[in-house]
Scaffold this motif. Structure first.
Motif, PDB file in Angstrom:
ATOM      1  N   PRO A 187      35.323 -25.480 -79.699  1.00  0.00           N
ATOM      2  CA  PRO A 187      34.749 -26.335 -78.652  1.00  0.00           C
ATOM      3  C   PRO A 187      33.252 -26.093 -78.492  1.00  0.00           C
ATOM      4  N   GLY A 188      32.487 -27.165 -78.525  1.00  0.00           N
ATOM      5  CA  GLY A 188      31.040 -27.053 -78.420  1.00  0.00           C
ATOM      6  C   GLY A 188      30.351 -26.709 -79.717  1.00  0.00           C
ATOM      7  N   GLY A 189      31.144 -26.443 -80.752  1.00  0.00           N
ATOM      8  CA  GLY A 189      30.573 -26.145 -82.060  1.00  0.00           C
ATOM      9  C   GLY A 189      30.574 -24.668 -82.377  1.00  0.00           C
ATOM     10  N   PRO A 190      30.290 -24.318 -83.619  1.00  0.00           N
ATOM     11  CA  PRO A 190      30.242 -22.909 -84.006  1.00  0.00           C
ATOM     12  C   PRO A 190      29.114 -22.180 -83.293  1.00  0.00           C
ATOM     13  N   PRO A 191      29.274 -20.883 -83.047  1.00  0.00           N
ATOM     14  CA  PRO A 191      28.181 -20.132 -82.432  1.00  0.00           C
ATOM     15  C   PRO A 191      26.951 -20.132 -83.329  1.00  0.00           C
ATOM     16  N   ILE A 192      25.785 -20.219 -82.703  1.00  0.00           N
ATOM     17  CA  ILE A 192      24.511 -20.216 -83.422  1.00  0.00           C
ATOM     18  C   ILE A 192      23.850 -18.856 -83.236  1.00  0.00           C
ATOM     19  N   TRP A 193      23.648 -18.163 -84.340  1.00  0.00           N
ATOM     20  CA  TRP A 193      22.953 -16.878 -84.330  1.00  0.00           C
ATOM     21  C   TRP A 193      21.523 -17.123 -84.787  1.00  0.00           C
ATOM     22  N   ILE A 194      20.572 -16.690 -83.999  1.00  0.00           N
ATOM     23  CA  ILE A 194      19.158 -16.913 -84.297  1.00  0.00           C
ATOM     24  C   ILE A 194      18.618 -15.718 -85.078  1.00  0.00           C
ATOM     25  N   GLY A 195      18.101 -15.978 -86.288  1.00  0.00           N
ATOM     26  CA  GLY A 195      17.540 -14.928 -87.118  1.00  0.00           C
ATOM     27  C   GLY A 195      16.064 -14.699 -86.826  1.00  0.00           C
ATOM     28  N   GLY A 196      15.579 -13.544 -87.274  1.00  0.00           N
ATOM     29  CA  GLY A 196      14.160 -13.221 -87.136  1.00  0.00           C
ATOM     30  C   GLY A 196      13.933 -11.941 -86.365  1.00  0.00           C
ATOM     31  N   ASN A 197      12.873 -11.223 -86.730  1.00  0.00           N
ATOM     32  CA  ASN A 197      12.577  -9.923 -86.126  1.00  0.00           C
ATOM     33  C   ASN A 197      11.463  -9.955 -85.092  1.00  0.00           C
ATOM     34  N   THR A 198      10.725 -11.041 -85.010  1.00  0.00           N
ATOM     35  CA  THR A 198       9.534 -11.087 -84.168  1.00  0.00           C
ATOM     36  C   THR A 198       9.881 -11.308 -82.699  1.00  0.00           C
ATOM     37  N   GLU A 199       8.893 -11.094 -81.836  1.00  0.00           N
ATOM     38  CA  GLU A 199       9.088 -11.391 -80.415  1.00  0.00           C
ATOM     39  C   GLU A 199       9.415 -12.872 -80.210  1.00  0.00           C
ATOM     40  N   ALA A 200       8.797 -13.732 -81.006  1.00  0.00           N
ATOM     41  CA  ALA A 200       9.075 -15.165 -80.879  1.00  0.00           C
ATOM     42  C   ALA A 200      10.531 -15.465 -81.209  1.00  0.00           C
ATOM     43  N   ALA A 201      11.080 -14.790 -82.220  1.00  0.00           N
ATOM     44  CA  ALA A 201      12.483 -14.994 -82.566  1.00  0.00           C
ATOM     45  C   ALA A 201      13.401 -14.483 -81.469  1.00  0.00           C
ATOM     46  N   VAL A 202      13.026 -13.363 -80.846  1.00  0.00           N
ATOM     47  CA  VAL A 202      13.818 -12.830 -79.741  1.00  0.00           C
ATOM     48  C   VAL A 202      13.822 -13.815 -78.569  1.00  0.00           C
ATOM     49  N   ARG A 203      12.664 -14.364 -78.244  1.00  0.00           N
ATOM     50  CA  ARG A 203      12.588 -15.365 -77.164  1.00  0.00           C
ATOM     51  C   ARG A 203      13.456 -16.578 -77.500  1.00  0.00           C
ATOM     52  N   ARG A 204      13.426 -16.992 -78.757  1.00  0.00           N
ATOM     53  CA  ARG A 204      14.220 -18.151 -79.184  1.00  0.00           C
ATOM     54  C   ARG A 204      15.716 -17.852 -79.034  1.00  0.00           C
ATOM     55  N   ALA A 205      16.119 -16.655 -79.441  1.00  0.00           N
ATOM     56  CA  ALA A 205      17.521 -16.268 -79.292  1.00  0.00           C
ATOM     57  C   ALA A 205      17.932 -16.246 -77.823  1.00  0.00           C
ATOM     58  N   ALA A 206      17.037 -15.740 -76.970  1.00  0.00           N
ATOM     59  CA  ALA A 206      17.339 -15.664 -75.539  1.00  0.00           C
ATOM     60  C   ALA A 206      17.502 -17.059 -74.932  1.00  0.00           C
ATOM     61  N   ARG A 207      16.721 -18.019 -75.424  1.00  0.00           N
ATOM     62  CA  ARG A 207      16.767 -19.371 -74.860  1.00  0.00           C
ATOM     63  C   ARG A 207      17.855 -20.240 -75.477  1.00  0.00           C
ATOM     64  N   LEU A 208      18.028 -20.111 -76.801  1.00  0.00           N
ATOM     65  CA  LEU A 208      18.786 -21.123 -77.533  1.00  0.00           C
ATOM     66  C   LEU A 208      19.994 -20.593 -78.289  1.00  0.00           C
ATOM     67  N   GLY A 209      20.124 -19.279 -78.423  1.00  0.00           N
ATOM     68  CA  GLY A 209      21.131 -18.739 -79.316  1.00  0.00           C
ATOM     69  C   GLY A 209      22.369 -18.212 -78.624  1.00  0.00           C
ATOM     70  N   ASP A 210      23.417 -18.038 -79.425  1.00  0.00           N
ATOM     71  CA  ASP A 210      24.634 -17.360 -78.987  1.00  0.00           C
ATOM     72  C   ASP A 210      24.640 -15.906 -79.418  1.00  0.00           C
ATOM     73  N   ALA A 211      23.702 -15.524 -80.300  1.00  0.00           N
ATOM     74  CA  ALA A 211      23.508 -14.137 -80.708  1.00  0.00           C
ATOM     75  C   ALA A 211      22.131 -14.046 -81.354  1.00  0.00           C
ATOM     76  N   TRP A 212      21.621 -12.818 -81.430  1.00  0.00           N
ATOM     77  CA  TRP A 212      20.374 -12.551 -82.147  1.00  0.00           C
ATOM     78  C   TRP A 212      20.715 -11.772 -83.408  1.00  0.00           C
ATOM     79  N   HIS A 213      20.101 -12.190 -84.541  1.00  0.00           N
ATOM     80  CA  HIS A 213      20.478 -11.656 -85.857  1.00  0.00           C
ATOM     81  C   HIS A 213      19.235 -11.168 -86.610  1.00  0.00           C
ATOM     82  N   PRO A 214      18.733  -9.974 -86.268  1.00  0.00           N
ATOM     83  CA  PRO A 214      17.560  -9.428 -86.972  1.00  0.00           C
ATOM     84  C   PRO A 214      17.958  -8.782 -88.298  1.00  0.00           C
ATOM     85  N   VAL A 215      16.942  -8.408 -89.077  1.00  0.00           N
ATOM     86  CA  VAL A 215      17.168  -7.805 -90.393  1.00  0.00           C
ATOM     87  C   VAL A 215      16.418  -6.484 -90.488  1.00  0.00           C
ATOM     88  N   GLY A 216      17.130  -5.403 -90.761  1.00  0.00           N
ATOM     89  CA  GLY A 216      16.520  -4.144 -91.166  1.00  0.00           C
ATOM     90  C   GLY A 216      15.641  -3.469 -90.143  1.00  0.00           C
TER      91      GLY A 216
END
Length: 295
Positions: free
Chosen positions: A166-195
């Protein structure tokens, strides 16, 4: 912790047989998810490791038919290289065919020449990504969607079938930067950084929790892993970023995982550094023998 495995869908050792064997072994061993890496048309300078790569959606459809329960994910899909309407349709279709097992990891992308090779705009990729997320969620929520954005306008359309989830698959936002973290906080269902190393991860998780304003955003890190290896624990990404891998003895691997957990990680998606499917599966078996001791 959520435990996932990256499939060998790229690199010199990639093959249909390797993908099949690793996917089925991951499910048999009790991993929670399997993941594809995504590129389409990289320049010659990046032939290693992304010049030989099996396309993400086709690969996931293949392994969906070969497995029963394990989740299927993209780590990460470069949305700026694609039309998000088509991505929404592909995601909904795969979610239906897999009985609701899809996780859609997406990111902005970093390789400007690849965008040029596909006739896509590297400069507008962030705005395109964020509008694309909103558009996909609209399509997944209503079989008669309407949408007005900067890049897309939908006034007369039918979107069926909707995803199984329902509502579609969860969206995990990738990226390590502060901008990616902000994007995950606003738009994502999880945050997915690398390394990320534990200290940097801890700082980013604190930012994520602040910017999410009480919304629960899980953190699942993609990590390279080399069991019983003398590979250095630090490596440099293609963008010149300092990153960490899990390497060494079983005890050292466990210490690294506990440190990530203490820093805020809810799971790890592991890229096993192995020259063949057989070697990867052997490392996966040794890793899962540690599961009683995992955080």
């Amino acid at each position: 912790m959520h435990l996932g495995v990256c499939l060998p869908n790229y690199g010199r050792a990639s093959s249909p047989e390797a993908i099949r064997e690793v996917a089925q072994a991951a499910e048999a061993l009790g991993f929670d998810s399997i993941w594809t890496t995504d590129h389409i048309l990289v320049p010659e300078a990046h032939y290693e490791p992304y010049g030989r790569i099996f396309e993400t959606w086709t690969t996931l459809a293949y392994v969906a038919a070969l497995t029963q329960r394990i989740r299927l994910g993209t780590s990460i899909l470069l949305l700026g290289l694609r039309n998000p309407v088509l991505v929404a349709k592909q995601a909904a279709t795969l979610d239906q065919l897999s009985n609701g097992r899809l996780i859609l990891g997406i990111g902005a992308g970093w390789l400007a020449r690849e965008f040029e090779n596909l006739g896509a705009s590297f400069q507008r990729r962030i705005r395109f990504l964020e509008e694309g997320i909103a558009l996909m969620r609209t399509l997944w929520a209503n079989p008669r969607p309407r949408f007005q954005g900067r890049f897309f306008r939908i006034e007369d359309a039918v979107f069926e079938p909707l995803p199984a989830q329902p509502g579609g698959p969860p969206i995990w936002i990738g990226g390590n930067t502060e901008a990616a973290v902000r994007r995950a906080a606003r738009l994502g269902d999880a945050w997915h950084p690398v390394g990320l190393d534990p200290e940097t991860l801890r700082q980013r998780v604190a930012q994520l929790r602040e910017w999410a304003h009480g919304r629960l955003i899980p953190v699942v890190c993609r990590m390279y892993i080399a069991l019983d290896s003398q590979l250095p624990p630090v490596y440099t990404s293609p963008t010149g970023e300092r990153r960490m891998r899990l390497t060494g003895s079983a005890e050292q691997i466990l210490q690294g995982l506990h440190a990530l957990r203490d820093a805020g990680a809810d799971g790890v998606i592991l890229t096993f550094e192995a020259p063949s499917a057989e070697a990867q599966i052997a490392q996966m078996q040794r890793f899962m023998a540690l599961r009683p001791h995992l955080p």
